[in-house]
Design a protein around this motif. Structure first.
Motif, PDB file in Angstrom:
ATOM      1  N   UNK A  87       0.804  -1.227   0.000  1.00 58.49           N
ATOM      2  CA  UNK A  87       0.000   0.000   0.000  1.00 58.49           C
ATOM      3  C   UNK A  87       0.833   1.271   0.000  1.00 58.49           C
ATOM      4  N   UNK A  88       1.743   1.356  -0.947  1.00 53.46           N
ATOM      5  CA  UNK A  88       2.574   2.548  -1.124  1.00 53.46           C
ATOM      6  C   UNK A  88       2.689   2.852  -2.608  1.00 53.46           C
ATOM      7  N   UNK A  89       3.328   3.948  -2.922  1.00 55.75           N
ATOM      8  CA  UNK A  89       3.673   4.262  -4.299  1.00 55.75           C
ATOM      9  C   UNK A  89       5.164   4.022  -4.490  1.00 55.75           C
ATOM     10  N   UNK A  90       5.599   3.983  -5.752  1.00 55.10           N
ATOM     11  CA  UNK A  90       7.031   3.863  -6.034  1.00 55.10           C
ATOM     12  C   UNK A  90       7.777   5.058  -5.447  1.00 55.10           C
ATOM     13  N   UNK A  91       7.193   6.247  -5.560  1.00 56.77           N
ATOM     14  CA  UNK A  91       7.826   7.446  -5.004  1.00 56.77           C
ATOM     15  C   UNK A  91       8.005   7.321  -3.499  1.00 56.77           C
ATOM     16  N   UNK A  92       6.970   6.833  -2.791  1.00 58.62           N
ATOM     17  CA  UNK A  92       7.068   6.629  -1.336  1.00 58.62           C
ATOM     18  C   UNK A  92       8.213   5.701  -0.992  1.00 58.62           C
ATOM     19  N   UNK A  93       8.293   4.577  -1.701  1.00 57.54           N
ATOM     20  CA  UNK A  93       9.321   3.581  -1.388  1.00 57.54           C
ATOM     21  C   UNK A  93      10.711   4.098  -1.735  1.00 57.54           C
ATOM     22  N   UNK A  94      10.819   4.924  -2.768  1.00 61.21           N
ATOM     23  CA  UNK A  94      12.127   5.472  -3.103  1.00 61.21           C
ATOM     24  C   UNK A  94      12.609   6.435  -2.020  1.00 61.21           C
ATOM     25  N   UNK A  95      11.735   7.300  -1.550  1.00 62.83           N
ATOM     26  CA  UNK A  95      12.111   8.228  -0.482  1.00 62.83           C
ATOM     27  C   UNK A  95      12.504   7.451   0.768  1.00 62.83           C
ATOM     28  N   UNK A  96      11.705   6.432   1.130  1.00 61.09           N
ATOM     29  CA  UNK A  96      12.008   5.638   2.311  1.00 61.09           C
ATOM     30  C   UNK A  96      13.326   4.884   2.149  1.00 61.09           C
ATOM     31  N   UNK A  97      13.564   4.365   0.950  1.00 65.07           N
ATOM     32  CA  UNK A  97      14.821   3.658   0.686  1.00 65.07           C
ATOM     33  C   UNK A  97      16.002   4.598   0.829  1.00 65.07           C
ATOM     34  N   UNK A  98      15.912   5.761   0.237  1.00 66.54           N
ATOM     35  CA  UNK A  98      17.022   6.718   0.275  1.00 66.54           C
ATOM     36  C   UNK A  98      17.340   7.115   1.711  1.00 66.54           C
ATOM     37  N   UNK A  99      16.316   7.316   2.529  1.00 63.68           N
ATOM     38  CA  UNK A  99      16.540   7.714   3.923  1.00 63.68           C
ATOM     39  C   UNK A  99      17.150   6.572   4.732  1.00 63.68           C
ATOM     40  N   UNK A 100      16.631   5.351   4.537  1.00 61.56           N
ATOM     41  CA  UNK A 100      17.168   4.205   5.268  1.00 61.56           C
ATOM     42  C   UNK A 100      18.604   3.905   4.844  1.00 61.56           C
ATOM     43  N   UNK A 101      18.868   4.016   3.543  1.00 69.36           N
ATOM     44  CA  UNK A 101      20.220   3.770   3.047  1.00 69.36           C
ATOM     45  C   UNK A 101      21.205   4.777   3.625  1.00 69.36           C
ATOM     46  N   UNK A 102      20.789   6.035   3.709  1.00 72.06           N
ATOM     47  CA  UNK A 102      21.678   7.071   4.243  1.00 72.06           C
ATOM     48  C   UNK A 102      22.071   6.759   5.683  1.00 72.06           C
ATOM     49  N   UNK A 103      21.134   6.249   6.472  1.00 68.73           N
ATOM     50  CA  UNK A 103      21.441   5.910   7.863  1.00 68.73           C
ATOM     51  C   UNK A 103      22.452   4.772   7.962  1.00 68.73           C
ATOM     52  N   UNK A 104      22.534   3.953   6.921  1.00 66.28           N
ATOM     53  CA  UNK A 104      23.494   2.843   6.888  1.00 66.28           C
ATOM     54  C   UNK A 104      24.802   3.239   6.206  1.00 66.28           C
ATOM     55  N   UNK A 105      24.912   4.501   5.799  1.00 66.35           N
ATOM     56  CA  UNK A 105      26.114   4.968   5.119  1.00 66.35           C
ATOM     57  C   UNK A 105      26.164   4.624   3.652  1.00 66.35           C
ATOM     58  N   UNK A 128       3.679   8.381  -8.381  1.00 66.80           N
ATOM     59  CA  UNK A 128       2.967   8.543  -7.120  1.00 66.80           C
ATOM     60  C   UNK A 128       1.659   7.748  -7.061  1.00 66.80           C
ATOM     61  N   UNK A 129       1.466   6.868  -8.002  1.00 65.66           N
ATOM     62  CA  UNK A 129       0.245   6.065  -7.996  1.00 65.66           C
ATOM     63  C   UNK A 129       0.250   5.093  -6.816  1.00 65.66           C
ATOM     64  N   UNK A 130      -0.837   5.073  -6.060  1.00 67.17           N
ATOM     65  CA  UNK A 130      -0.964   4.149  -4.934  1.00 67.17           C
ATOM     66  C   UNK A 130      -1.074   2.718  -5.456  1.00 67.17           C
ATOM     67  N   UNK A 131      -0.275   1.816  -4.888  1.00 65.37           N
ATOM     68  CA  UNK A 131      -0.238   0.440  -5.371  1.00 65.37           C
ATOM     69  C   UNK A 131      -0.632  -0.524  -4.249  1.00 65.37           C
ATOM     70  N   UNK A 132      -1.760  -1.181  -4.351  1.00 67.19           N
ATOM     71  CA  UNK A 132      -2.108  -2.191  -3.351  1.00 67.19           C
ATOM     72  C   UNK A 132      -1.202  -3.412  -3.488  1.00 67.19           C
ATOM     73  N   UNK A 133      -0.936  -4.072  -2.379  1.00 67.60           N
ATOM     74  CA  UNK A 133      -0.067  -5.248  -2.378  1.00 67.60           C
ATOM     75  C   UNK A 133      -0.927  -6.510  -2.424  1.00 67.60           C
ATOM     76  N   UNK A 134      -0.607  -7.402  -3.348  1.00 70.67           N
ATOM     77  CA  UNK A 134      -1.332  -8.657  -3.499  1.00 70.67           C
ATOM     78  C   UNK A 134      -0.370  -9.785  -3.142  1.00 70.67           C
ATOM     79  N   UNK A 135      -0.500 -10.299  -1.900  1.00 72.15           N
ATOM     80  CA  UNK A 135       0.438 -11.318  -1.432  1.00 72.15           C
ATOM     81  C   UNK A 135       0.348 -12.591  -2.267  1.00 72.15           C
ATOM     82  N   UNK A 136      -0.867 -12.944  -2.712  1.00 71.43           N
ATOM     83  CA  UNK A 136      -1.016 -14.138  -3.533  1.00 71.43           C
ATOM     84  C   UNK A 136      -0.319 -14.000  -4.875  1.00 71.43           C
ATOM     85  N   UNK A 137      -0.440 -12.832  -5.494  1.00 70.68           N
ATOM     86  CA  UNK A 137       0.242 -12.597  -6.769  1.00 70.68           C
ATOM     87  C   UNK A 137       1.753 -12.565  -6.575  1.00 70.68           C
ATOM     88  N   UNK A 138       2.213 -12.015  -5.437  1.00 71.64           N
ATOM     89  CA  UNK A 138       3.650 -11.968  -5.159  1.00 71.64           C
ATOM     90  C   UNK A 138       4.222 -13.379  -5.042  1.00 71.64           C
TER      91      UNK A 138
END
Length: 305
Positions: A87-105, A128-138
């Motif tokens: 339940x996120x967008x690609x943009x959301x996950x990219x921002x979160x990734x960049x912040x988490x990566x920075x904390x790890x150096x 920024x499109x909201x993407x629902x997660x489908x665990x069965x499809x994953x």
């Protein structure tokens, strides 16, 4: 029985996963180039897809897209971070990734451009499109990659020439097994630079694609440069055909799953394509070693003179 697979079932999830795996995949663009972009492939793991180990500055790290857990795991010698994918967008996950990566150096990826996805947003931060997660499809996506990878690894095993590891190309999101021979070719100049780099030498490629709205999931194969005489050949498995318009030999998933042994059918399909390279393009059989299902050393007594 292998599972049923269709674009209608997995397509919405794939349209989310494809740009997501490019976030971690971008770091591979700065790795030493391996013929045919072998440096960019993602490993099919017991839980999902994983990048190679990257080494930038003082940090060693990898990004694991754990499809069965619904998260993205950043693993580094400096620590780890887990980001949920639901339940996120690609943009959301990219921002979160960049912040988490920075904390790890870990530095941010140098490129944020989304590649090889027709009609996509230009960059991660633009999607920024909201993407629902489908665990069965994953799970279905992972299962299909895992089953196809087992067959392709068995096909690839006896080849003694250059062969990058079997893995998912994060741009096109297809599973690839490629055999090369050291004959230089002239790349087509009307292609993007990364595709031109992939045409520097002759190769035989066998892979698996989840398809799209117009194409069914299944195995595909081609020979570069494409030789004459591909029409009318047998491709090792009933139902495998030559698609001259696409320049591909194709084995649909629906046909593959009905085979008595789908795993062996993938091997037979790949062998038939390589035979075509031998017959039509002058490839050598000397590059093939013996094929066996293992030396079974765990159960073979040690030899004592």
């Amino acid at each position: 029985m292998w599972p049923e697979l269709s674009w209608e079932r997995v397509g919405p999830l794939v349209e989310y996963l494809n740009p997501l795996v490019q976030i971690g995949g971008k770091y591979s663009l700065d790795m030493p180039f391996e013929t045919g972009w072998g440096n960019v492939v993602l490993d099919v793991t017991p839980r999902g897809l994983r990048t190679p180990t990257y080494r930038q500055g003082d940090v060693a790290f990898a990004v694991h897209y754990r499809l069965l857990d619904g998260d993205m795991l950043i693993e580094a010698d400096s620590g780890s971070a887990t980001l949920p994918l639901a339940d996120h967008s690609v943009a959301d996950r990219f921002v979160a990734f960049r912040e988490a990566a920075a904390e790890l150096g870990i530095p941010a990826p140098r490129s944020t451009r989304i590649c090889e996805i027709p009609g996509s947003a230009p960059k991660f931060e633009d999607d920024r499109e909201h993407r629902p997660w489908d665990a069965g499809a994953a799970r279905l996506v992972w299962r299909a990659f895992d089953l196809a990878a087992a067959g392709l690894e068995a096909w690839q095993a006896p080849f003694q020439g250059h062969r990058p590891r079997v893995g998912v190309m994060w741009g096109g999101f297809d599973l690839s097994a490629t055999r090369y021979r050291p004959h230089r070719t002239t790349p087509r100049r009307d292609l993007p630079a990364f595709q031109q780099n992939g045409e520097l030498t002759e190769y035989v490629s066998v892979g698996f694609s989840l398809g799209d709205a117009e194409t069914d999931p299944g195995m595909y194969a081609y020979i570069w440069p494409q030789p004459d005489g591909m029409d009318g050949r047998s491709w090792g498995v009933d139902g495998a055909t030559w698609n001259s318009a696409a320049g591909l030999v194709q084995l649909p998933w629906r046909v593959l799953r009905e085979a008595p042994d789908p795993h062996r059918a993938i091997v037979a399909f790949g062998d038939a394509v390589y035979d075509a390279a031998v017959d039509l393009a002058g490839w050598s059989t000397d590059l093939l070693g013996p094929r066996c299902d293992g030396w079974h050393m765990s159960t073979t007594p040690a030899h004592h003179p």
